[in-house]
Design a protein around this motif. Sequence first.
Motif, PDB file in Angstrom:
ATOM      1  N   ILE A 385      -7.223 -15.246   0.731  1.00 13.84           N
ATOM      2  CA  ILE A 385      -6.995 -13.634  -0.174  1.00 13.84           C
ATOM      3  C   ILE A 385      -7.883 -12.580   0.008  1.00 13.84           C
ATOM      4  O   ILE A 385      -7.181 -11.678  -0.378  1.00 13.84           O
ATOM      5  N   SER A 386      -8.696 -12.827   1.065  1.00 11.78           N
ATOM      6  CA  SER A 386      -8.644 -10.597   1.311  1.00 11.78           C
ATOM      7  C   SER A 386      -7.603  -9.854   2.357  1.00 11.78           C
ATOM      8  O   SER A 386      -7.084  -9.011   2.085  1.00 11.78           O
ATOM      9  N   ALA A 387      -6.788 -10.929   3.624  1.00  8.58           N
ATOM     10  CA  ALA A 387      -5.989 -10.651   3.946  1.00  8.58           C
ATOM     11  C   ALA A 387      -4.421  -9.998   3.083  1.00  8.58           C
ATOM     12  O   ALA A 387      -3.920  -9.653   3.425  1.00  8.58           O
ATOM     13  N   ILE A 388      -4.087 -11.016   2.170  1.00  8.16           N
ATOM     14  CA  ILE A 388      -3.150 -11.191   1.379  1.00  8.16           C
ATOM     15  C   ILE A 388      -3.184  -9.842   0.740  1.00  8.16           C
ATOM     16  O   ILE A 388      -2.873  -8.970   0.034  1.00  8.16           O
ATOM     17  N   GLY A 389      -4.194  -9.733   0.138  1.00  9.40           N
ATOM     18  CA  GLY A 389      -5.037  -8.103  -0.851  1.00  9.40           C
ATOM     19  C   GLY A 389      -4.864  -6.751  -0.208  1.00  9.40           C
ATOM     20  O   GLY A 389      -4.399  -5.885  -0.294  1.00  9.40           O
ATOM     21  N   GLU A 390      -5.419  -6.811   1.235  1.00  6.00           N
ATOM     22  CA  GLU A 390      -5.519  -5.956   2.379  1.00  6.00           C
ATOM     23  C   GLU A 390      -4.080  -5.523   1.582  1.00  6.00           C
ATOM     24  O   GLU A 390      -3.549  -4.338   2.091  1.00  6.00           O
ATOM     25  N   LEU A 391      -2.909  -6.660   2.238  1.00  2.19           N
ATOM     26  CA  LEU A 391      -1.505  -6.272   2.473  1.00  2.19           C
ATOM     27  C   LEU A 391      -0.926  -5.234   1.234  1.00  2.19           C
ATOM     28  O   LEU A 391       0.209  -4.694   1.182  1.00  2.19           O
ATOM     29  N   ILE A 392      -1.745  -6.179   0.453  1.00  4.36           N
ATOM     30  CA  ILE A 392      -0.861  -5.601  -0.443  1.00  4.36           C
ATOM     31  C   ILE A 392      -0.823  -3.967  -1.310  1.00  4.36           C
ATOM     32  O   ILE A 392      -0.852  -3.414  -1.852  1.00  4.36           O
ATOM     33  N   THR A 393      -3.031  -4.050  -1.060  1.00  2.98           N
ATOM     34  CA  THR A 393      -3.293  -2.184  -1.775  1.00  2.98           C
ATOM     35  C   THR A 393      -3.456  -1.536  -0.586  1.00  2.98           C
ATOM     36  O   THR A 393      -3.068  -0.433  -1.412  1.00  2.98           O
ATOM     37  N   LEU A 394      -2.914  -1.604   0.259  1.00  2.00           N
ATOM     38  CA  LEU A 394      -3.330  -0.480   1.522  1.00  2.00           C
ATOM     39  C   LEU A 394      -1.908   0.248   2.091  1.00  2.00           C
ATOM     40  O   LEU A 394      -2.274   1.312   1.476  1.00  2.00           O
ATOM     41  N   PRO A 395      -0.828  -0.471   0.496  1.00  2.00           N
ATOM     42  CA  PRO A 395       0.254   0.647   0.641  1.00  2.00           C
ATOM     43  C   PRO A 395       0.416   1.854  -0.293  1.00  2.00           C
ATOM     44  O   PRO A 395       0.101   2.881  -0.375  1.00  2.00           O
ATOM     45  N   ILE A 396      -0.987   1.578  -1.036  1.00  2.00           N
ATOM     46  CA  ILE A 396      -0.880   2.894  -1.887  1.00  2.00           C
ATOM     47  C   ILE A 396      -1.793   3.256  -1.455  1.00  2.00           C
ATOM     48  O   ILE A 396      -1.419   4.668  -2.267  1.00  2.00           O
ATOM     49  N   VAL A 397      -2.471   3.729  -0.430  1.00  2.00           N
ATOM     50  CA  VAL A 397      -2.674   5.032   0.183  1.00  2.00           C
ATOM     51  C   VAL A 397      -1.902   5.918   0.891  1.00  2.00           C
ATOM     52  O   VAL A 397      -2.674   6.997   1.022  1.00  2.00           O
ATOM     53  N   VAL A 398      -0.663   5.182   1.416  1.00  2.00           N
ATOM     54  CA  VAL A 398       0.079   6.075   2.067  1.00  2.00           C
ATOM     55  C   VAL A 398       0.271   6.785   0.745  1.00  2.00           C
ATOM     56  O   VAL A 398       0.763   7.604   0.893  1.00  2.00           O
ATOM     57  N   LEU A 399       0.984   6.016  -0.335  1.00  2.00           N
ATOM     58  CA  LEU A 399       1.356   6.400  -1.429  1.00  2.00           C
ATOM     59  C   LEU A 399       0.877   7.643  -1.629  1.00  2.00           C
ATOM     60  O   LEU A 399       1.340   8.928  -1.862  1.00  2.00           O
ATOM     61  N   VAL A 400      -0.663   7.354  -1.965  1.00  2.00           N
ATOM     62  CA  VAL A 400      -1.339   8.245  -2.923  1.00  2.00           C
ATOM     63  C   VAL A 400      -1.256  10.242  -1.965  1.00  2.00           C
ATOM     64  O   VAL A 400      -1.072  10.876  -1.937  1.00  2.00           O
TER      65      VAL A 400
END
Length: 670
Positions: A385-400
């Motif tokens: 869950i943590s690994a998949i969650g990181e892969l899903i949510t970390l790109p939003i940092v790039v976007l913002v």
Amino acid sequence: AHCCVCSSFFVFLFSLFTLSSHGGSTDMNPNFTRRRSSERLLSSTSLATYRSFDKLQQSQETKSHQHKPNPWLRKPLWAVSEEGPEDDEQNFTESKRSLHRHLTLFDLISIGVGATIGSGVFVLCGLIAHDYAGPATFISWGIAGLSACASGLCYAELSGKFSVPGSSYSYVYISMGELPAVIASACLTLEYIFSASAVARSWGDKVVAYVQHIHVTIGDGGDSWMMKFLDPGYCVNPAAFVVSAASVLLLLDGVKESQKITNFFTMFKVILVIFMCMMALFLFQPENFEPMIPVKFGFTGVMRGSVSTFFGYIGYDEICCMAGEAINPKRNLPRAVMGTILIVTVLYVLAAVALVGMVPYNDISVTSGFPDGFHFRGIEWASQISAIGELITLPIVVLVTIMAQPRLQFAMAADGLLPPIFMKMDETGNLWWGTLISGVLCVAIATCVPFTYLNDLISAGILLAFSLTDASVIILRQTSPANKPFLLQKLLFAFNFLSFTMGLLLGGKGTVGHVLSGCNFLALLVITFFIGNRCPKAENSDYGDYFETPFIPYLPLIAQFLNWYLIGQLEARGLLLLLAYIGLAVMFYFLYGAKHSFGNTIGWNQIEEVVGTCLNRDVDKEVRTMISMPLVQYDNSDVGEDDGISMETEGQQEEDDISIGTEDSSTNGK
């Protein structure tokens, strides 16, 4: 090496503080009404009028004398102040050419939290615990958070008073001048483009590690076509290219659409971080905190970790860069800044305690702390869950993070310090070209440069931008005594220099180091006393009902001390990189910016005179606003038959402009 870098860097910094008042237009005259900021669009008639006014003034200056650019020219307050009814949003949103004010308080906090939470928890917690601070990682986050909070109060004041795009760039331009403002913008570019690239690269590394883990689990040894594609070698990361390019494409589609995605994924990411922390605390082992500060790291390692953690505190600065699109900025920007700092600091400290409590610091992964930590403790479902969650949510940092860079470029182009292409908008009001240019650079860095090469340089840039902003608050709120000009600037230089050397001395050992540190500390106290008691309050420094930083000048001085102290923890290579980067920014200013800046080509004082004349006449409101704002250029194709307005000839425009300011102005002149 430290001494050489320190001397050269602070000789340059001394010139910034001591010479920033020369030739600067501060416009402290209360007789001139404060004007709305530069992003408001005017009618095509007003635009044509102002264009010819620009040409007329430049031709007069060329004929009269050879103009020499002044790098210390300051932007007047009336050019960046914004007044009017706070609920009159139509003034800001009626034009398709303006930066529409559509960001609520929740949106601003979402931008701040979305840009910080993720890069700090997913990337830095494990790295700092393993390499720098061990169990004391939470202390590193706390020290960095204290410094961020002190500087954050300064940002909260300035963002409320001057709610224009640009963040530190705009504030330093007002207080110090053009050249220091360009240096501040270079530091902000480190925060935005380079940090977005670093996070994208980190995401790509996580994808490689996760896919490799899957292949090892199923027993094929990880030698598949997918692994060859994801990890081709030569420092190239295709996954980082994909996530950074996708973020740029989404921003090219418009900020409103990307903001909805940002809000959703920020909420999802906060829930994920809370889940990981709660699970890790459930597996907490007190013996992992013995000793609290390992001998091999010492307190120097804790402070060194604090420098690196500043990479995770860039969110609230991005809030200030989005000020041109904030609804009710006077109220919402200070609240968003302080709310973001509070939320992210609590989550960072909680995550650091939870991670080290779950896994001994020597066994923490430097690339995937929580997923590998759950795997280490045998909780596979939580690891997945943590690994998949990181892969899903970390790109939003790039976007913002990328989102803020075009707004910075817009502010600089509006002042003439960047080419006009960075101001061009599409039919929806999106800064399309600025987003594309900065996005291409971000994608290239993310694809080819590893994360570890960028972290220290980015952190140093953030700290320098914070220090410049802190100094701006003091310069705007206080002044030198009449009989001792530039005393405030000289004292600020001495304070910053001693703060930096303090960071170097406390890292040393022996009696001599302790004695020098004590003398340094006493000198800092004396300088603080002189700034607080010998430098009076500046005239017209009361802006009305705005948030103001408390304990002036002491709190901004504390913030500067912490910032420079943390910079002093960097290695000589990091300081040299920072110095070389600033040198490139200075070179760009003299090659392009000084020759094209609005203040140096037309002159703020000349524009101020025209504003004063117009205020006493029945002149069209849009013309007055256009004259009091930095020159914003649009394509001629944007004005024509569709608007029901025919373009005037250049000669007619000049005649109309000459009539403005004469005693018998005609209707055409008005």
